[in-house]
Design an enzyme around this catalytic site. Structure first.
Site, PDB file in Angstrom:
ATOM      1  N   SER A  10       0.761  -1.351  -0.085  1.00 47.79           N
ATOM      2  CA  SER A  10      -0.026  -0.060   0.002  1.00 47.79           C
ATOM      3  C   SER A  10       0.852   1.389  -0.122  1.00 47.79           C
ATOM      4  O   SER A  10       0.538   2.174  -0.516  1.00 47.79           O
ATOM      5  CB  SER A  10      -1.026   0.040   1.174  1.00 47.79           C
ATOM      6  OG  SER A  10      -0.344  -0.029   2.476  1.00 47.79           O
ATOM      7  N   HIS A 186       6.304  -2.131   6.920  1.00 45.70           N
ATOM      8  CA  HIS A 186       7.021  -0.670   6.955  1.00 45.70           C
ATOM      9  C   HIS A 186       8.150  -0.869   8.046  1.00 45.70           C
ATOM     10  O   HIS A 186       9.009   0.226   7.951  1.00 45.70           O
ATOM     11  CB  HIS A 186       6.029   0.269   7.468  1.00 45.70           C
ATOM     12  CG  HIS A 186       5.175   0.787   6.251  1.00 45.70           C
ATOM     13  ND1 HIS A 186       4.161   0.135   5.762  1.00 45.70           N
ATOM     14  CD2 HIS A 186       5.202   1.935   5.427  1.00 45.70           C
ATOM     15  CE1 HIS A 186       3.695   0.824   4.669  1.00 45.70           C
ATOM     16  NE2 HIS A 186       4.130   2.299   4.771  1.00 45.70           N
TER      17      HIS A 186
END
Length: 258
Positions: A10, A186
């Protein structure tokens, strides 16, 4: 097929998996696609997300001519992996939190899962813990602010250490917790800063190397790494394009969905 291996997320979290792929498969050509226009995924409704992930990945595979897809996103993997495998004609590798290796590495039998709120709460995560860490105490820590800090880091800013310390502060009350799973792609991008912010030393575990190893097993990728690799983004963002260039994706293109 002779195209690159496409890494999808994303946002920029998949770049931590890119680093693992480059270490294990240094000659393999890579491409990158991120749905930055809809970041973050964790706050969106599941049915909408599945349709969106299918549309983005289908368009990115077609645009890149990929020989395989690495879904470097826990949310996308838990929601849409089966649907992607049904829809796409190329092999698909997914991402899951590294609960199993963390349980194997822990000496105290108390491990932590640092992840987004969505991953922390999903039944899929509970099943992973039950299957692979049944003899461990598992503390789940929602760490959504770290996603934004990783995005800032790739954009060229320093992460806010106050934010990192606040997220990790509950560990101060858990001195026997010795292993911490970075359960969002992340988070490994922040590894150095997290090590400086954690209240006491822990063993860090993430999925990057396991994903890279699995990719080498299931995706035939004969194309050698070109001098300039390409990335695709769903929303215009010059700062993001510069960040991707820092990871080898010198050409960044808009991704047009069908």
């Amino acid at each position: 097929m002779t195209g690159p291996v496409l890494v999808f997320d994303s946002g920029v979290g998949g770049l931590s998996v890119v680093e693992a792929l480059r270490r294990r498969l240094p000659e393999v050509a890579l491409a990158y696609a991120c749905d930055n226009a809809m970041l973050p995924y964790g706050v969106r409704e599941d049915g909408w997300l599945v349709a969106r992930i299918l549309a983005v990945c289908e368009a990115a595979v077609a645009a890149s001519g990929a020989c395989g897809l690495v879904v470097a996103c826990n949310t996308a993997s838990t929601l849409a992996l089966d649907a992607l495998r049904e829809r796409l004609s190329v092999p698909v590798v997914g991402t899951v939190p590294a609960i199993k290796p963390a349980a194997g590495a822990s000496q105290s039998r108390h491990i932590g899962l640092l992840a987004t709120s969505a991953t922390v709460a999903r039944p899929y995560t509970a099943r992973l813990i039950e299957a692979f860490a049944g003899d461990c105490r598992v503390t789940r820590l929602a760490a959504d602010p770290l996603v934004g800090e990783a995005e800032r880091l790739v954009a060229g800013d320093r992460p806010d250490m106050a934010v990192l310390r606040r997220v990790l502060a509950p560990l101060a009350e858990l001195p026997d917790l010795d292993t911490l799973v970075l359960g969002c792609t992340h988070f490994p991008l922040l590894r150095e800063a997290l090590e400086a912010a954690v209240p006491h030393p822990v063993r860090w575990v993430d999925s990057g190397d396991a994903i890279a190893r699995r990719t080498g097993q299931v995706i035939a990728a004969p194309q050698r790494r070109p001098a300039a690799e390409r990335g695709w983004i769903t929303g215009p963002d010059p700062t993001l394009a510069r960040g991707l260039a820092g990871f080898g994706f010198a050409e960044t293109h808009p991704l047009v969905l069908r």
